[in-house]
Design a protein around this motif. Structure first.
Motif, PDB file in Angstrom:
ATOM      1  N   LEU A 148       0.819  -1.207   0.000  1.00 53.48           N
ATOM      2  CA  LEU A 148       0.000   0.000   0.000  1.00 53.48           C
ATOM      3  C   LEU A 148       0.854   1.259   0.000  1.00 53.48           C
ATOM      4  N   SER A 149       1.956   1.248   0.721  1.00 55.28           N
ATOM      5  CA  SER A 149       2.806   2.443   0.785  1.00 55.28           C
ATOM      6  C   SER A 149       3.418   2.767  -0.581  1.00 55.28           C
ATOM      7  N   GLU A 150       3.558   1.758  -1.439  1.00 60.19           N
ATOM      8  CA  GLU A 150       4.080   1.986  -2.786  1.00 60.19           C
ATOM      9  C   GLU A 150       3.057   2.652  -3.705  1.00 60.19           C
ATOM     10  N   SER A 151       1.772   2.518  -3.378  1.00 64.52           N
ATOM     11  CA  SER A 151       0.721   3.003  -4.265  1.00 64.52           C
ATOM     12  C   SER A 151      -0.046   4.197  -3.738  1.00 64.52           C
ATOM     13  N   LEU A 152      -0.273   4.246  -2.438  1.00 63.71           N
ATOM     14  CA  LEU A 152      -1.085   5.320  -1.875  1.00 63.71           C
ATOM     15  C   LEU A 152      -0.247   6.576  -1.675  1.00 63.71           C
ATOM     16  N   GLY A 153      -0.904   7.694  -1.677  1.00 67.52           N
ATOM     17  CA  GLY A 153      -0.208   8.969  -1.523  1.00 67.52           C
ATOM     18  C   GLY A 153       0.334   9.496  -2.837  1.00 67.52           C
ATOM     19  N   LYS A 154       0.138   8.745  -3.893  1.00 68.10           N
ATOM     20  CA  LYS A 154       0.576   9.167  -5.226  1.00 68.10           C
ATOM     21  C   LYS A 154      -0.682   9.397  -6.055  1.00 68.10           C
ATOM     22  N   GLU A 155      -1.094  10.637  -6.127  1.00 68.12           N
ATOM     23  CA  GLU A 155      -2.378  10.969  -6.734  1.00 68.12           C
ATOM     24  C   GLU A 155      -2.527  10.424  -8.152  1.00 68.12           C
ATOM     25  N   GLN A 156      -1.471  10.506  -8.951  1.00 65.37           N
ATOM     26  CA  GLN A 156      -1.548  10.023 -10.330  1.00 65.37           C
ATOM     27  C   GLN A 156      -1.816   8.523 -10.368  1.00 65.37           C
ATOM     28  N   LYS A 157      -1.160   7.774  -9.488  1.00 62.89           N
ATOM     29  CA  LYS A 157      -1.365   6.327  -9.449  1.00 62.89           C
ATOM     30  C   LYS A 157      -2.789   5.997  -9.027  1.00 62.89           C
ATOM     31  N   ILE A 158      -3.311   6.723  -8.057  1.00 54.22           N
ATOM     32  CA  ILE A 158      -4.685   6.495  -7.611  1.00 54.22           C
ATOM     33  C   ILE A 158      -5.667   6.830  -8.715  1.00 54.22           C
ATOM     34  N   GLU A 159      -5.430   7.929  -9.429  1.00 53.47           N
ATOM     35  CA  GLU A 159      -6.307   8.301 -10.551  1.00 53.47           C
ATOM     36  C   GLU A 159      -6.283   7.229 -11.636  1.00 53.47           C
ATOM     37  N   GLU A 160      -5.128   6.593 -11.874  1.00 55.16           N
ATOM     38  CA  GLU A 160      -5.038   5.508 -12.858  1.00 55.16           C
ATOM     39  C   GLU A 160      -5.954   4.354 -12.474  1.00 55.16           C
ATOM     40  N   LEU A 161      -6.007   4.042 -11.183  1.00 56.10           N
ATOM     41  CA  LEU A 161      -6.868   2.950 -10.718  1.00 56.10           C
ATOM     42  C   LEU A 161      -8.322   3.259 -11.002  1.00 56.10           C
ATOM     43  N   PHE A 162      -8.755   4.466 -10.714  1.00 57.51           N
ATOM     44  CA  PHE A 162     -10.171   4.791 -10.856  1.00 57.51           C
ATOM     45  C   PHE A 162     -10.550   5.188 -12.283  1.00 57.51           C
ATOM     46  N   ALA A 163      -9.584   5.432 -13.127  1.00 58.90           N
ATOM     47  CA  ALA A 163      -9.890   5.710 -14.530  1.00 58.90           C
ATOM     48  C   ALA A 163     -10.456   4.461 -15.191  1.00 58.90           C
ATOM     49  N   GLY A 164     -10.010   3.290 -14.731  1.00 58.16           N
ATOM     50  CA  GLY A 164     -10.496   2.029 -15.289  1.00 58.16           C
ATOM     51  C   GLY A 164     -11.654   1.438 -14.505  1.00 58.16           C
ATOM     52  N   ALA A 165     -12.054   2.109 -13.432  1.00 54.37           N
ATOM     53  CA  ALA A 165     -13.127   1.568 -12.575  1.00 54.37           C
ATOM     54  C   ALA A 165     -14.500   1.953 -13.096  1.00 54.37           C
TER      55      ALA A 165
END
Length: 165
Positions: A148-165
């Protein structure tokens, strides 16, 4: 009177010792992996997991979709006064739910902001692709927190997840 006082002191000392010796997870954090291997139909395990995750103070309800596959969980939050990011909370909590609950295929988070309801639905496949690892392969809380620490706190990475959701 002296015997009563001695008994009270002895009882207090015994309670103090018992409290100090009781097991608790390191750092006072809950051990969510006690629910590892649970299934969507185990209401107690699912609810006990959700109420120990971020946003629990705003938790308002849960629905378990177990009538037919794919199985899912809908978690609702009263988010009007929340200070956490709804997307980050959804990504974090979905990661835990997919790691701990064997047969859940999708998770939906409903964040009621008071003026609207933001919904985020994630599948196991989406989250595994996002993290780059099979959720079933994570067998302890420390590994999951590192992921989780590798992915959270990085807004661009989070936006990538929800772009496909």
């Amino acid at each position: 009177m002296g015997k009563t006082l001695a008994a009270a002191v002895l009882l207090s000392a015994a309670l103090l010792i018992m409290g100090a010796c009781s097991p608790s997870p390191a750092g006072g954090e809950p051990n969510l992996f006690e629910y590892e291997g649970a299934e969507v139909g185990d209401n107690s395990a699912v609810v006990n997991t959700v109420i120990q995750l971020p946003g629990a103070e705003n938790f308002s309800g849960i629905e378990l979709e177990i009538q037919e596959q794919p199985y899912g969980i809908i978690v609702s939050y009263d988010w009007a006064e929340a200070s956490l990011s709804d997307k980050e909370t959804a990504a974090h909590n979905a990661t835990y739910l997919f790691a701990l609950i064997d047969n859940v295929d999708w998770v939906q988070f409903d964040f009621d902001t008071g003026t609207s309801v933001e919904q985020y639905r994630l599948t196991r496949e989406q989250l595994q692709a996002w993290h780059g690892v099979a959720m079933a392969g994570i067998d302890d809380q420390k590994k999951l927190e590192e992921l989780l620490s590798e992915s959270l706190g990085k807004e661009q990475k989070i936006e990538e997840l929800f772009a496909g959701a």
